[in-house]
Design an enzyme around this catalytic site. Structure first.
Site, short mmCIF file in Angstrom:
data_model
loop_
_atom_site.label_atom_id
_atom_site.label_comp_id
_atom_site.label_asym_id
_atom_site.label_seq_id
_atom_site.Cartn_x
_atom_site.Cartn_y
_atom_site.Cartn_z
N ARG A 76 40.21 26.95 50.82
CA ARG A 76 38.96 27.14 50.09
C ARG A 76 37.76 27.30 51.02
NH1 ARG A 76 35.33 23.39 48.46
NH2 ARG A 76 34.08 23.75 46.58
N TYR A 94 27.51 29.12 45.73
CA TYR A 94 28.83 29.14 45.12
C TYR A 94 28.92 28.01 44.11
CZ TYR A 94 30.74 24.94 47.29
OH TYR A 94 30.96 23.64 47.63
N TRP A 185 35.55 21.05 53.67
CA TRP A 185 34.52 21.97 54.16
C TRP A 185 33.14 21.58 53.66
CZ3 TRP A 185 31.02 25.44 52.05
CH2 TRP A 185 30.54 26.46 52.89
N ASP A 186 33.01 21.27 52.38
CA ASP A 186 31.72 20.91 51.80
C ASP A 186 31.08 19.73 52.53
OD1 ASP A 186 31.71 22.16 48.63
OD2 ASP A 186 33.63 21.98 49.66
N THR A 187 31.87 18.69 52.72
CA THR A 187 31.36 17.49 53.38
C THR A 187 30.97 17.78 54.81
OG1 THR A 187 32.63 15.98 51.97
CG2 THR A 187 31.96 15.16 54.13
#
Length: 239
Positions: A76, A94, A185-187
């Protein structure tokens, strides 16, 4: 079409059914926010359920829709990074394809970047947030975010809400240092951005858990390991 201002990305993996709702609803909201100045990128990550074919059909009838297809699954985070690199707008965002976060918040998300934030993110864990999810998800989320705040010294409350926007130029400067390719990835983006002095806007959202969403023990262990791995990386970089 006028010059693109907003590039919106839908990360997709075997989500054909959800796309039938997410694409038209996205276009409706984006047209209200940036009329004639947006693109909707579907970052399709090695799906096998016909998602790519469906998006191609949508793109043929609406040039505002773009497909970024991957034959093999990238993860992702990597799929998002590729989409942002290929986006045309100075503002990129997103959100999850199940639209778990109320799309009424999209205007607020984009406005935060227009007003000068480098990153904007929805939060399910602020006092004003309105969320509905199962008890196991709630416990896992609060425990995970507490660990991020404690171990990685983040000042944010919710790192994994799939509802974020970025100043594209600032994001692309940061991405070479981001190693995670999947859920973490977000973190990692948020933690590294804080360490680099990025201006981040976090605001409460209305959020509803999607059908079939579950927390597996393997996921919890992997995310915990990722926190410790990033802590070690940051410690090594500091020294």
């Amino acid at each position: 079409m006028s010059e693109i201002e907003v590039s919106s990305v839908l990360p997709v993996y075997n989500d054909r059914e959800a796309l039938t709702i997410a694409i038209p609803r996205s276009i409706e909201h984006l047209e209200a926010i940036a009329p004639g100045r947006f693109e909707l990128i579907v970052a399709e990550d090695g799906s096998s359920d016909g998602s790519a074919e469906f998006v191609r059909e949508c793109a043929e009838s609406d040039p505002r829709v773009r497909l970024m297809h991957g034959d093999e699954r990238l993860g992702r985070g990597k799929a998002l990074a590729r989409a942002f690199a290929g986006a045309h707008g100075p503002i990129v965002c997103y959100y999850d394809v199940d639209l778990a976060t109320d799309m009424q918040h999209l205007a607020e998300l984009i406005a935060a970047i227009r007003d000068g934030a480098d990153i904007a993110t929805g939060s399910r864990l602020l006092p004003e947030s309105n969320i509905v999810r199962t008890g196991d998800r709630e416990i896992a989320s609060r425990g995970y975010n507490r660990l991020v705040r404690t171990i990685l010294k983040s000042h944010l409350y919710d790192h994994q809400c799939g509802f974020k926007a970025f100043n594209r130029a600032r994001l692309l400067t940061l991405l070479p240092s981001v190693e995670s390719n999947h859920w973490f990835w977000d973190t990692e983006v948020l933690v590294r951005a804080q360490r680099n002095g990025y201006r981040i806007s976090e605001f409460p959202v209305r959020w509803r858990q999607g059908e079939g969403t579950t927390v597996k023990p393997k996921d919890v262990l992997e995310m915990g390991s990722a926190i410790l791995h990033l802590w070690w990386q940051l410690h090594a970089e500091k020294n």
